[in-house]
Motif scaffolding. Sequence first.
Motif, short mmCIF file in Angstrom:
data_model
loop_
_atom_site.label_atom_id
_atom_site.label_comp_id
_atom_site.label_asym_id
_atom_site.label_seq_id
_atom_site.Cartn_x
_atom_site.Cartn_y
_atom_site.Cartn_z
N ILE A 59 20.31 61.38 65.65
CA ILE A 59 20.43 60.27 64.71
C ILE A 59 20.30 58.94 65.44
O ILE A 59 19.64 58.01 64.96
N VAL A 60 20.90 58.85 66.62
CA VAL A 60 20.79 57.61 67.41
C VAL A 60 19.34 57.37 67.81
O VAL A 60 18.84 56.25 67.72
N TYR A 70 24.22 64.05 66.66
CA TYR A 70 24.54 62.63 66.85
C TYR A 70 23.47 61.94 67.69
O TYR A 70 23.00 60.86 67.35
N GLU A 71 23.07 62.59 68.77
CA GLU A 71 22.03 62.03 69.64
C GLU A 71 20.70 61.88 68.89
O GLU A 71 19.98 60.89 69.07
N ILE A 85 26.92 69.47 67.26
CA ILE A 85 27.35 68.18 66.72
C ILE A 85 26.90 67.04 67.63
O ILE A 85 26.42 66.00 67.16
N LEU A 86 27.02 67.23 68.93
CA LEU A 86 26.58 66.20 69.87
C LEU A 86 25.07 65.99 69.81
O LEU A 86 24.59 64.85 69.85
#
Length: 58
Positions: A23-24, A20-21, A16-17
Amino acid sequence: MKILRYVHYLYLVMAILFLYEGIVKMQQDENPIVVFLFAAVAIFMFFFRRHFSNKIQK
């Protein structure tokens, strides 16, 4: 040894992390391919470890 039952969930948190990274990084116009590969490996490891921990418990 009770902690080994929950270690495979750590891989899911890491995935999940990494997602997220990724997508950023995509929003900042950087190359997120490596981060998404790490997320895919973490998801694979989650299912792999969960399968074998269930197999050992039986």
